[in-house]
Scaffold this motif. Structure first.
Motif, PDB file in Angstrom:
ATOM      1  N   ARG A 192       0.822  -1.213   0.000  1.00 56.55           N
ATOM      2  CA  ARG A 192       0.000   0.000   0.000  1.00 56.55           C
ATOM      3  C   ARG A 192       0.857   1.263   0.000  1.00 56.55           C
ATOM      4  NH1 ARG A 192      -5.029   0.498   3.838  1.00 56.55           N
ATOM      5  NH2 ARG A 192      -5.077   2.451   2.663  1.00 56.55           N
ATOM      6  N   LEU A 193       1.944   1.253   0.767  1.00 52.83           N
ATOM      7  CA  LEU A 193       2.816   2.430   0.794  1.00 52.83           C
ATOM      8  C   LEU A 193       3.449   2.670  -0.574  1.00 52.83           C
ATOM      9  CD1 LEU A 193       4.607   2.044   4.254  1.00 52.83           C
ATOM     10  CD2 LEU A 193       2.756   3.613   3.664  1.00 52.83           C
ATOM     11  N   LYS A 194       3.868   1.593  -1.228  1.00 56.58           N
ATOM     12  CA  LYS A 194       4.457   1.738  -2.552  1.00 56.58           C
ATOM     13  C   LYS A 194       3.422   2.256  -3.555  1.00 56.58           C
ATOM     14  CE  LYS A 194       7.989   0.701  -3.821  1.00 56.58           C
ATOM     15  NZ  LYS A 194       9.198   1.565  -3.964  1.00 56.58           N
ATOM     16  N   ASP A 195       2.210   1.733  -3.469  1.00 62.26           N
ATOM     17  CA  ASP A 195       1.165   2.100  -4.430  1.00 62.26           C
ATOM     18  C   ASP A 195       0.582   3.482  -4.171  1.00 62.26           C
ATOM     19  OD1 ASP A 195       1.491  -0.361  -5.635  1.00 62.26           O
ATOM     20  OD2 ASP A 195      -0.278  -1.278  -4.708  1.00 62.26           O
ATOM     21  N   GLU A 196       0.392   3.828  -2.881  1.00 63.83           N
ATOM     22  CA  GLU A 196      -0.366   5.036  -2.551  1.00 63.83           C
ATOM     23  C   GLU A 196       0.497   6.232  -2.155  1.00 63.83           C
ATOM     24  OE1 GLU A 196      -3.696   4.336   0.096  1.00 63.83           O
ATOM     25  OE2 GLU A 196      -3.783   2.223  -0.510  1.00 63.83           O
ATOM     26  N   VAL A 197       1.733   5.989  -1.729  1.00 65.37           N
ATOM     27  CA  VAL A 197       2.598   7.096  -1.302  1.00 65.37           C
ATOM     28  C   VAL A 197       3.667   7.376  -2.351  1.00 65.37           C
ATOM     29  CG1 VAL A 197       4.113   7.975   0.519  1.00 65.37           C
ATOM     30  CG2 VAL A 197       2.150   6.532   1.118  1.00 65.37           C
ATOM     31  N   GLY A 198       4.234   6.309  -2.923  1.00 69.08           N
ATOM     32  CA  GLY A 198       5.131   6.492  -4.050  1.00 69.08           C
ATOM     33  C   GLY A 198       6.543   6.922  -3.711  1.00 69.08           C
ATOM     34  N   LEU A 199       6.966   6.758  -2.468  1.00 65.78           N
ATOM     35  CA  LEU A 199       8.356   7.025  -2.076  1.00 65.78           C
ATOM     36  C   LEU A 199       9.057   5.701  -1.797  1.00 65.78           C
ATOM     37  CD1 LEU A 199       8.005  10.038   0.409  1.00 65.78           C
ATOM     38  CD2 LEU A 199       8.866  10.100  -1.939  1.00 65.78           C
ATOM     39  N   PRO A 200      10.397   5.676  -1.830  1.00 64.45           N
ATOM     40  CA  PRO A 200      11.106   4.477  -1.391  1.00 64.45           C
ATOM     41  C   PRO A 200      10.716   4.111   0.038  1.00 64.45           C
ATOM     42  CG  PRO A 200      12.612   6.003  -2.468  1.00 64.45           C
ATOM     43  CD  PRO A 200      11.314   6.724  -2.305  1.00 64.45           C
ATOM     44  N   VAL A 201      10.596   2.823   0.307  1.00 63.45           N
ATOM     45  CA  VAL A 201      10.191   2.337   1.628  1.00 63.45           C
ATOM     46  C   VAL A 201      11.364   1.567   2.245  1.00 63.45           C
ATOM     47  CG1 VAL A 201       8.601   0.862   2.922  1.00 63.45           C
ATOM     48  CG2 VAL A 201       7.769   2.216   0.987  1.00 63.45           C
ATOM     49  N   HIS A 202      11.695   1.935   3.463  1.00 61.42           N
ATOM     50  CA  HIS A 202      12.805   1.337   4.213  1.00 61.42           C
ATOM     51  C   HIS A 202      12.199   0.658   5.447  1.00 61.42           C
ATOM     52  CE1 HIS A 202      17.236   2.092   5.691  1.00 61.42           C
ATOM     53  NE2 HIS A 202      16.799   0.892   6.035  1.00 61.42           N
ATOM     54  N   LEU A 203      12.387  -0.640   5.567  1.00 57.63           N
ATOM     55  CA  LEU A 203      11.780  -1.395   6.670  1.00 57.63           C
ATOM     56  C   LEU A 203      12.817  -1.750   7.723  1.00 57.63           C
ATOM     57  CD1 LEU A 203       9.481  -2.936   8.037  1.00 57.63           C
ATOM     58  CD2 LEU A 203       9.880  -4.828   6.446  1.00 57.63           C
ATOM     59  N   HIS A 204      12.477  -1.445   8.952  1.00 64.26           N
ATOM     60  CA  HIS A 204      13.318  -1.763  10.113  1.00 64.26           C
ATOM     61  C   HIS A 204      12.535  -2.683  11.040  1.00 64.26           C
ATOM     62  CE1 HIS A 204      15.865  -0.851  13.711  1.00 64.26           C
ATOM     63  NE2 HIS A 204      14.711  -0.958  14.348  1.00 64.26           N
ATOM     64  N   THR A 205      13.123  -3.842  11.354  1.00 68.01           N
ATOM     65  CA  THR A 205      12.510  -4.706  12.363  1.00 68.01           C
ATOM     66  C   THR A 205      13.597  -5.371  13.183  1.00 68.01           C
ATOM     67  OG1 THR A 205      10.760  -6.334  12.775  1.00 68.01           O
ATOM     68  CG2 THR A 205      12.306  -6.852  11.004  1.00 68.01           C
ATOM     69  N   HIS A 206      13.186  -6.214  14.090  1.00 66.09           N
ATOM     70  CA  HIS A 206      14.085  -6.986  14.948  1.00 66.09           C
ATOM     71  C   HIS A 206      13.696  -8.457  14.798  1.00 66.09           C
ATOM     72  CE1 HIS A 206      15.749  -3.496  17.324  1.00 66.09           C
ATOM     73  NE2 HIS A 206      14.786  -2.932  16.613  1.00 66.09           N
ATOM     74  N   ASN A 207      14.371  -9.322  15.533  1.00 66.00           N
ATOM     75  CA  ASN A 207      14.008 -10.741  15.482  1.00 66.00           C
ATOM     76  C   ASN A 207      13.571 -11.239  16.855  1.00 66.00           C
ATOM     77  OD1 ASN A 207      13.537 -12.659  13.567  1.00 66.00           O
ATOM     78  ND2 ASN A 207      15.671 -13.113  13.128  1.00 66.00           N
ATOM     79  N   THR A 208      13.042 -10.328  17.651  1.00 69.94           N
ATOM     80  CA  THR A 208      12.649 -10.642  19.019  1.00 69.94           C
ATOM     81  C   THR A 208      11.642 -11.783  19.080  1.00 69.94           C
ATOM     82  OG1 THR A 208      12.824  -8.242  19.325  1.00 69.94           O
ATOM     83  CG2 THR A 208      11.997  -9.531  21.186  1.00 69.94           C
ATOM     84  N   THR A 209      10.672 -11.768  18.176  1.00 67.21           N
ATOM     85  CA  THR A 209       9.647 -12.812  18.165  1.00 67.21           C
ATOM     86  C   THR A 209       9.974 -13.936  17.189  1.00 67.21           C
ATOM     87  OG1 THR A 209       8.304 -11.756  16.455  1.00 67.21           O
ATOM     88  CG2 THR A 209       7.900 -11.090  18.731  1.00 67.21           C
TER      89      THR A 209
END
Length: 485
Positions: A192-209
């Motif tokens: 949705r962010l790629k389709d509706e916002v149109g900026l590069p998307v940078h994802l940050h997560t952890h491996n806690t779970t």
């Protein structure tokens, strides 16, 4: 969209912040810089978050000197920092003149990418940092602080991203500090962010779970542009998924990262020694390496776990660990469902500790009172008014941008540090952490005429600063140190 998946490596910042209470020293980083610089990362996250505080509080290092050394040693790689919006790197809101000049100095000293977040996703608290990052030529990456609650829907996050685009974002970051963004939800949100916002998307997560790798894989399928990983010696558990594992997984696919596993292995060889040293010094508790699916219930981010373990241990209350975790969602609901990231994770976590040790809402920290009074911005959900009344009485919460109530204050800090500051950078260090900075300056000046101090042993509970809660009379204060992720 570029097909190649780009990688930001967090080995120099969030990896050791999440696993080892931010105790990696500059001397541990520099020997690996030549190989890191040759790998071809999109960026290296190496500054901001808790690194600034930890440098002066525990390591007797100048954080400004650290970034200058890293910039010199990493000429071909963008350097990235984490910036807490109007809080900068401290625990309170600063006036816009301080935010402006801090952004300027950070960029002048070597920072290329500034990831800017607000703990409440109150975009008003990002306005100044976005404006001044752009003004001084930095790459502006405002972040959505991802969380799960009755008020945090996918529509909510897409709206925040659209607001950030209008404010000048170059890249949108999804900041999943507690590893709550599950794989299929990640696919949907990124798409949705790629389709509706149109900026590069940078994802940050952890491996806690234990879901981080799967989350990245589904996000890659959805078209995410950049993801945060950590070299394997300080990866997984409360840290980011391992760089090498993702690179190997995508090799030969249309999302191939193009990174060389041999070079990554060479860099990892150095950091294995560093990780062992941090373990030997007592900063790396085995619990931070384990998968804890309870995080999906308690929603406590990795760095908060790491430091909470340390602080409970120092207070002799380790047996209360799971009681505190169970109390966190209670406090969070009563406080209007703030995402758990500094400073709200610190505020909610410390209040949960107080509730367990002294009785539920028998005592409030000054930060809890400020949060409930609107001094940090608008809380996302409905606040328990009975709890708010216990905390602030009949005081009316503020509804404006909190920084609008602040007069320019940079000259005040300069005046207070007259005759002590050796540079403008010293003034910002003092503005963020006044008491700790003065002690640091004193030690730094002494070090010029004395032999360098040995590396510190595992610390005793640090002295309270303005972020520490005021404990009831006769009770030891439990200070939960910086837990930004």
């Amino acid at each position: 969209m570029e097909k190649k998946l780009l990688i930001t490596d967090t080995i120099l910042r969030d990896a050791h912040q999440s696993q080892a209470a931010t105790r990696m020293r500059t001397e541990d980083m520099l020997p690996a810089c030549e190989i890191l610089d040759s790998i071809g990362y999109w960026s290296l996250e190496c500054w901001g978050g808790a690194t600034f505080d930890s440098c002066i509080r525990f390591l007797n290092e100048d954080p400004w000197e650290r970034i200058r050394k890293l910039k010199k040693a990493l000429p071909n790689t963008k350097l990235q920092m984490l910036f807490r919006g109007q809080n900068i790197l401290g625990y309170k809101h600063y006036a816009d003149d301080v935010v402006e000049q801090f952004c300027r100095r950070a960029i002048e000293n070597g920072i290329d990418v500034i990831r800017i977040f607000d703990a409440l996703n109150d975009v008003r608290n990002l306005e100044a940092a976005i404006k001044f990052t752009k003004k001084y030529g930095g790459i502006c990456e405002p972040a959505i602080s991802y969380t799960i609650s009755p008020v945090h829907s996918e529509d909510y996050f897409v709206k925040v991203a659209k607001d950030l685009k209008q404010m000048g974002a170059d890249v949108i970051c999804i900041k999943d500090m507690a590893n709550l963004l599950l794989p299929f939800e990640a696919y949907s949100l990124v798409k949705r962010l790629k389709d509706e916002v149109g900026l590069p998307v940078h994802l940050h997560t952890h491996n806690t779970t234990g879901t981080g790798d799967m989350t990245y894989l589904k996000a890659a399928e959805a078209g995410v542009d950049i993801v945060d990983c950590a070299l394997s010696p300080l990866a997984n558990g409360t840290s980011q998924p391992a760089t090498e594992s993702l690179v190997a997984t995508l090799k030969g696919t249309e999302r191939d990262t193009g990174l060389d596993l041999v070079k990554l292995a060479d860099a990892a060889k150095h950091f294995r020694k560093v990780a062992q040293k941090l373990t030997d010094e007592g900063f790396r508790n085995p619990k931070v390496l384990q998968v804890d699916t309870n995080t999906l219930i308690y929603q406590v981010p990795g760095g908060m776990l790491s430091n909470l373990i340390n602080q409970l241990k120092e207070a002799g209350k380790e047996d209360k660990y799971y009681e505190v975790l169970e109390e966190v969602p209670v406090v969070r609901k009563d406080f209007g469902y703030p995402p758990l990231v500094t400073p709200t994770s610190q505020i909610v976590g410390t209040q949960a500790v107080f509730n367990v040790l002294f009785g539920r809402y028998k005592n409030f920290t000054k930060e809890s009172k400020a949060l409930l009074a609107g001094e940090y911005g608008a809380l996302p959900g409905e606040v328990n008014e009975e709890v708010r009344k216990l905390a602030i009485g009949d005081k009316t919460p503020i509804t404006c941008r909190p920084a609008d109530l602040l007069e320019p204050e940079l000259e005040k800090y300069r005046e207070e540090l007259k005759g002590i500051a050796k540079s403008d950078e010293d003034v910002f260090t003092y503005a963020l952490f006044p008491q700790v900075a003065l002690k640091f300056f004193e030690n730094r000046d002494k070090a010029k005429t004395e032999a360098p101090a040995a590396a510190p042993a595992a610390p005793a509970a640090p002295a309270a600063t303005k972020a520490a809660p005021a404990a009831p009379a006769g009770v030891t204060t439990l200070y939960v140190e910086d837990i930004s992720l």
